[in-house]
Every structure is written in C-alpha cells, then in structure tokens.
Design a protein around this motif. Structure first.
Motif, PDB file in Angstrom:
ATOM      1  N   ARG A  22       0.841  -1.203   0.000  1.00  0.00           N
ATOM      2  CA  ARG A  22       0.000   0.000   0.000  1.00  0.00           C
ATOM      3  C   ARG A  22       0.869   1.244   0.000  1.00  0.00           C
ATOM      4  NH1 ARG A  22      -5.028  -1.798   0.516  1.00  0.00           N
ATOM      5  NH2 ARG A  22      -5.384  -3.794   1.595  1.00  0.00           N
ATOM      6  N   ARG A  27      -3.430   4.976   1.094  1.00  0.00           N
ATOM      7  CA  ARG A  27      -2.992   3.594   1.300  1.00  0.00           C
ATOM      8  C   ARG A  27      -3.616   2.646   0.291  1.00  0.00           C
ATOM      9  NH1 ARG A  27       1.356   3.692   3.280  1.00  0.00           N
ATOM     10  NH2 ARG A  27       1.181   1.598   4.172  1.00  0.00           N
ATOM     11  N   ARG A  28      -3.587   3.049  -0.954  1.00  0.00           N
ATOM     12  CA  ARG A  28      -4.134   2.202  -2.011  1.00  0.00           C
ATOM     13  C   ARG A  28      -3.158   1.089  -2.376  1.00  0.00           C
ATOM     14  NH1 ARG A  28      -6.550   7.047  -5.877  1.00  0.00           N
ATOM     15  NH2 ARG A  28      -8.452   7.419  -4.643  1.00  0.00           N
ATOM     16  N   SER A  29      -3.704  -0.041  -2.748  1.00  0.00           N
ATOM     17  CA  SER A  29      -2.873  -1.190  -3.095  1.00  0.00           C
ATOM     18  C   SER A  29      -2.214  -0.977  -4.457  1.00  0.00           C
ATOM     19  CB  SER A  29      -3.721  -2.459  -3.128  1.00  0.00           C
ATOM     20  OG  SER A  29      -2.938  -3.564  -3.510  1.00  0.00           O
TER      21      SER A  29
END
Length: 341
Positions: A22, A27-29
């Motif tokens: 992330r 906190r995007r993958s």
C-alpha cells in the motif's frame, strides 16, 4: 467432504499468501508480495517433512498459514481429523477452535514466545483452560508434560527468566503438546540454541514423535539438522516448492540446480576435506514482481528461453527404485547435478 489418501494427514494444494503493498496517503494497493505463491505438498501420518530454503523464501509464512495464524489468499489446506478430512482454509473462527487441539506450533525464539509475566504452569495450561479443563486437571497435565520434556515438575511455579534457552524451548514444546495434537509445525525450533543443546532438543522431538505418534512439518535453514531428523525434504525458493523427495534421495542425487547449490554450501565436517561450494550469480528474485517463467532462471546456469517464458510445474521424476521425487524444472531429466555423500 474433501478427499486424500488414507495415509496422508496433511495435503496442501495451490496454497497462496499475498501481502498487499500500500502506498500514498489513501494507502491504495499497488501490488502484492507473493510470499507463498502456489505451493503443493503432502505429509503422511507419522512422518517428518523438512521445509528448507534461504531466508525470505516463505517458509515461516507457509507454516503460519497452515496453522491459520495467517489467513490464506487462496488454495486448500486439507487436514485429517477423527471426524474426517476438512479444509482448514475455509473454516471460520468458531469452526477453527475445534481443530486447534489437533494442530499446534513450536516457535523459533524461545525467549519472545513465552510470556515473561506468566508462570510455567500458566503458560503450558493456557490451551487446556481454553478447552475447559479444571485447575487440578491442568496441574496434573503440566506436571506430566514437564516430565516428558525432561524438566522437573517442581519448576512449574517459576517464571521463564529462570531458565536457559534450551529449557525454554522444552517449555514451548510442552505447551505445543498439551492438547495431544496429531500435527506439529516446528518453525526452526533449534536455530536459536547452542549446538550441544540443539542435539538434545532434536532427540527429544524424535522421542516424543514415537511416544505420541506425532507428525512434524519441520521448518529450518540448517541442512545438517534437516538431514538428521526428517524423512522427506521440500526445498522452497521465492514462494514455490522447487523439489521434494526422500531425505537420502534428495541429498545424494538432487534434481534441481537450486537444491544442488544449497547442498554445496554445507561445510565439510573435517578440515582435511576440500570444500567445493557453488556461488550463485545475481540476486534473489523479487517476490512482488510479476513473472512468466521460473523464478530461479536468472541465476541458473542451465536456463534457456523456455525457463523465462513458462513456469515449470512440480512433477514426478522418480527413477526406478525411487519413491516420489518431485521437481519443478524444465530440464530435470537432462542435467546431472552433484549431491553430498
């Protein structure tokens, strides 16, 4: 109900464990670390299967996924109980509690795995209390377990700081055996101990296996220890099983280049015998990278075009007289590799 051979207690099929990467404020993958990436193996009842490989290859993660300390991303963990074969990967928390008594784990560090604020009696009896045993029953069982692992039952009121590393590991073994499990996952149980103490703990594990009819998954990076205690060995590289065979078979005649290189890294016991070891070029493959071919191909002297284009499957390459020699290599039948005597 899932099916597997009658003599097999654990069968892992296409097991995966990916950890998301992330990034950014939200906190995007942005990808995943493929710590375990499609593992297949089985363990017959009463056997010790060694799981070896260099640090970071996914050994410990695999062990923790099997006992469901970590949630699997995909795949099956077929486990035989007295009620039949169940898939541990598909069980919820309430269903898992009924299986916990059948499968336990011995941890690597005997210092951090024991609660310093609890007495030995409380540490070992904790799983017994969780399954409804009375205080008196716990004291009797803890006394019996301490005697089994070579410790004086009078020590049960002491705290972990009173014991040496080898004694603490014996306490950890006693805790793992408190509920009479049929399968024990031992995660490098002797790597933190002195060599003389290692031998004592290994002999203890072998004696307990005969006494309690245990099955072990023995995780280690020490090939000498694995050769001493294990019936079969599985070699792991960057999330994959690349070779699996009987211990004598694998050590004397490896069929995967990575296995041969690992074996050559074990020093000779005598200073008068020359040590001919192999040094791999390149770096360990990135477990977060997307790849089409064999993870070991960039470091393999036998690699060709097909190795970078197609992931080899784990297939049986047993010779006449051999029993179940599995290798994930396109050229396992065409190359001659050196083992150890």
């Amino acid at each position: 109900m899932p099916e597997m051979p009658d003599n097999v207690i654990l069968s892992v099929k296409n097991l995966k464990k990916h950890f998301p990467i992330r990034k950014g404020f939200l906190r995007r993958s942005s990808g995943a670390v493929k710590a375990v990436n499609g593992v297949d193996f089985f363990i017959p009842s009463g056997e010790t299967l060694g799981l070896v490989g260099e640090s970071g290859c996914g050994k410990t993660t695999l062990g923790r996924v099997i006992v469901r300390a970590l949630e699997p991303t995909a795949g099956q963990i077929l486990f035989r109980t007295s009620q039949g074969v169940i898939d541990l990967a598909g069980l919820g928390k309430s269903e898992l509690k009924n299986v916990r008594s059948h499968i336990q784990m011995i941890f690597q560090d005997p210092y951090s795995s024991l609660n310093q604020r609890m007495t030995i009696l409380d540490i070992i009896s904790e799983p017994l209390i969780n399954f409804g045993h009375t205080r008196k029953e716990c004291e009797e069982r803890v006394s019996e377990l301490l005697d089994m692992v070579g410790l004086n039952p009078r020590y049960m009121q002491r705290y972990p700081h009173s014991f040496s590393g080898g004694q603490r590991q014996r306490i950890g073994i006693a805790r793992a055996l408190a509920l009479n499990p049929s399968l024990v996952v031992a995660d490098e149980p002797v790597s933190a101990l002195d060599v003389s103490v290692q031998a004592q703990v290994l002999n203890l594990l072998m004696d307990l296996q005969k006494q309690m009819q245990l099955t072990y998954l023995f995780i280690s990076h020490d090939l000498s220890v694995v050769r001493y205690i294990c019936d079969r060995v599985a070699v792991m590289y960057v999330g994959y099983i690349v070779e699996m065979a009987g211990t004598d078979q694998l050590y004397s005649k490896p069929r995967h280049p990575y296995t041969s290189t690992l074996l050559s890294a074990v020093p000779e016991a005598s200073p008068h015998i020359p040590w001919n070891y192999s040094v791999l070029s390149g770096e360990v493959a990135d477990p977060a990278a997307d790849r089409q071919g064999c993870a070991f191909a960039p470091r393999c002297q036998y690699a060709s075009d097909i190795c970078s284009q197609e992931i080899p499957s784990l297939h049986d390459v047993s010779l006449p007289g051999e029993d179940g020699h599995y290798v994930a290599c396109h050229f396992a039948d065409k190359i001659e590799l050196e083992g150890v005597s």
